[in-house]
Design a protein around this motif. Structure first.
Motif, short mmCIF file in Angstrom:
data_model
loop_
_atom_site.label_atom_id
_atom_site.label_comp_id
_atom_site.label_asym_id
_atom_site.label_seq_id
_atom_site.Cartn_x
_atom_site.Cartn_y
_atom_site.Cartn_z
N ILE A 160 34.52 56.37 74.39
CA ILE A 160 35.64 56.20 73.59
C ILE A 160 35.64 57.16 72.52
N GLN A 161 36.46 58.15 72.24
CA GLN A 161 35.97 59.21 71.30
C GLN A 161 36.50 58.69 69.85
N MET A 162 36.38 57.73 69.32
CA MET A 162 36.76 57.05 68.10
C MET A 162 36.07 55.74 67.90
N LYS A 163 35.99 55.32 66.44
CA LYS A 163 35.74 54.02 66.20
C LYS A 163 36.71 53.14 66.17
N GLY A 164 36.56 51.74 65.59
CA GLY A 164 37.84 50.84 65.50
C GLY A 164 38.47 50.28 66.76
N ILE A 165 37.53 50.29 67.95
CA ILE A 165 38.03 49.72 69.03
C ILE A 165 37.27 48.46 69.42
N ARG A 166 37.96 47.44 69.92
CA ARG A 166 37.62 46.14 70.33
C ARG A 166 37.08 45.99 71.51
N SER A 167 37.75 46.70 72.51
CA SER A 167 37.70 46.48 74.19
C SER A 167 37.99 47.59 74.67
N PHE A 168 37.83 47.70 76.05
CA PHE A 168 38.35 48.67 76.92
C PHE A 168 39.09 48.13 78.30
N SER A 169 40.00 48.56 78.56
CA SER A 169 40.54 48.36 79.90
C SER A 169 41.28 49.12 80.63
N PRO A 170 41.39 49.24 82.13
CA PRO A 170 42.02 50.37 82.66
C PRO A 170 43.71 50.19 82.28
N ASN A 171 44.35 51.45 82.51
CA ASN A 171 45.54 51.55 81.87
C ASN A 171 46.40 51.40 82.94
N ARG A 172 46.57 50.23 83.45
CA ARG A 172 47.42 49.85 84.79
C ARG A 172 48.80 50.28 84.67
N SER A 173 49.55 50.31 83.68
CA SER A 173 50.76 50.56 83.67
C SER A 173 50.80 52.24 83.88
N ALA A 174 49.66 53.16 83.46
CA ALA A 174 49.86 54.39 83.80
C ALA A 174 49.40 54.80 85.14
N HIS A 175 48.47 53.95 85.58
CA HIS A 175 47.95 54.25 87.09
C HIS A 175 47.46 52.99 87.76
N PRO A 176 48.39 52.34 88.28
CA PRO A 176 47.62 50.90 89.10
C PRO A 176 46.69 51.34 89.86
N GLY A 177 46.69 52.56 90.60
CA GLY A 177 45.61 52.69 91.78
C GLY A 177 44.29 52.98 91.13
N PHE A 178 44.26 53.46 89.81
CA PHE A 178 43.01 53.65 89.12
C PHE A 178 42.33 52.15 88.76
N ALA A 179 43.32 51.37 88.31
CA ALA A 179 42.57 50.03 87.80
C ALA A 179 42.39 49.34 89.08
N ASP A 180 42.77 49.33 90.20
CA ASP A 180 42.30 48.80 91.44
C ASP A 180 41.19 49.27 91.87
N ALA A 181 40.98 50.54 91.59
CA ALA A 181 39.77 51.42 92.14
C ALA A 181 38.59 50.89 91.03
N LEU A 182 38.87 50.66 90.12
CA LEU A 182 37.73 50.40 88.90
C LEU A 182 37.17 48.89 89.50
N LEU A 183 38.27 47.93 89.54
CA LEU A 183 37.67 46.67 90.13
C LEU A 183 36.96 46.65 91.21
N ARG A 184 37.44 47.51 92.32
CA ARG A 184 36.54 47.83 93.75
C ARG A 184 35.13 48.26 93.42
N ALA A 185 34.92 49.04 92.46
CA ALA A 185 34.01 49.78 92.20
C ALA A 185 32.81 48.52 91.57
N ALA A 186 33.61 48.02 90.54
CA ALA A 186 32.50 46.73 89.99
C ALA A 186 32.30 45.91 91.09
#
Length: 237
Positions: free
Chosen positions: A182-208
């Motif tokens: 994350i190329q900045m400070k001031g961030i509390r959490s990270f999540s996949p951007n499902r609204s931009a690409h549902p397939g990536f969010a699903d793939a990240l969960l599969r990978a985990a």
């Protein structure tokens, strides 16, 4: 990581993915944008930006004398720098691994390598943790949604391919990880951007679920430096 020959300018416009017009000391100059993402929430007219001057531009055949590397983003306490150089996360990750500071495992990894072939795939980094081999992919994150860093900001079939390859390597017995820088400070959490690409969010969960470690770290960023700093919570669902 450190950038030499940096200057502060004012962002004017971005006519295409690769170029930006900025105002430097009352003169409009053209910069190469080191990120093909949309960055619409960052690159706003009148915003302060950091640009890197390339004294050897002509001899190296560059089309521009400058590169745009960071953007100043307003926050409640003032402003923070956001690094937008898409090549920076890999370099920062290599420095993070080789320095051994703040890693989620001990001891410091050995034999850190870049662009490593495994089977039919190529991974950003590999290293040894004692006798255990690891493979790692690195993704840079610049999108901040009210304190939650999100990736991607646009559909990425390549990102899904990387996740599936990591999952396959994990099932074959390797330790694997994807590192979201994350190329900045001031961030509390990270999540996949499902609204931009549902397939990536699903793939990240599969990978985990396949044993791939999902790590997200913020960075200390100035107008001419970036260093991986602290972990942030990863929320997959």
């Amino acid at each position: 990581m450190f950038y030499s020959h940096t200057k502060t300018a004012i962002f004017l416009s971005r006519p295409n993915r690769f170029l930006a017009h900025v105002l430097l000391n009352d003169t409009e100059v053209i910069c190469h944008v080191k990120n093909t993402g949309r960055l619409k929430e960052l690159l706003l007219p009148g915003t302060a930006v950091s640009i890197q001057h390339h004294p050897d531009a002509v001899s190296k055949g560059r089309k521009t004398d400058y590169s745009l590397i960071a953007v100043s983003k307003p926050v409640s306490t003032g402003s923070v720098w956001v690094n937008i150089d898409s090549q920076a996360p890999n370099q920062a990750a290599w420095e993070w691994l080789t320095s051994g500071e703040g890693l989620p495992f001990r001891p410091r990894p050995q034999n850190v390598k870049r662009e490593v072939r495994y089977g039919q795939s190529r991974f950003d980094l590999s290293f040894m943790d004692g006798r255990t081999p690891w493979l790692m992919e690195v993704k840079g994150v610049t999108l901040d949604a009210n304190g939650t860093a999100m990736f991607p900001d646009a559909p990425t079939e390549r990102g899904i391919k990387h996740l599936d390859e990591l999952a396959g390597a994990s099932k074959a017995g390797c330790q694997t990880a994807i590192l979201f820088v994350i190329q900045m400070k001031g961030i509390r959490s990270f999540s996949p951007n499902r609204s931009a690409h549902p397939g990536f969010a699903d793939a990240l969960l599969r990978a985990a679920n396949s044993g791939v470690h999902i790590w997200a770290y913020d960075c200390l960023v100035t107008e001419n430096t970036m260093k991986i700093d602290r972990p942030v919570s990863v929320i997959l669902s």
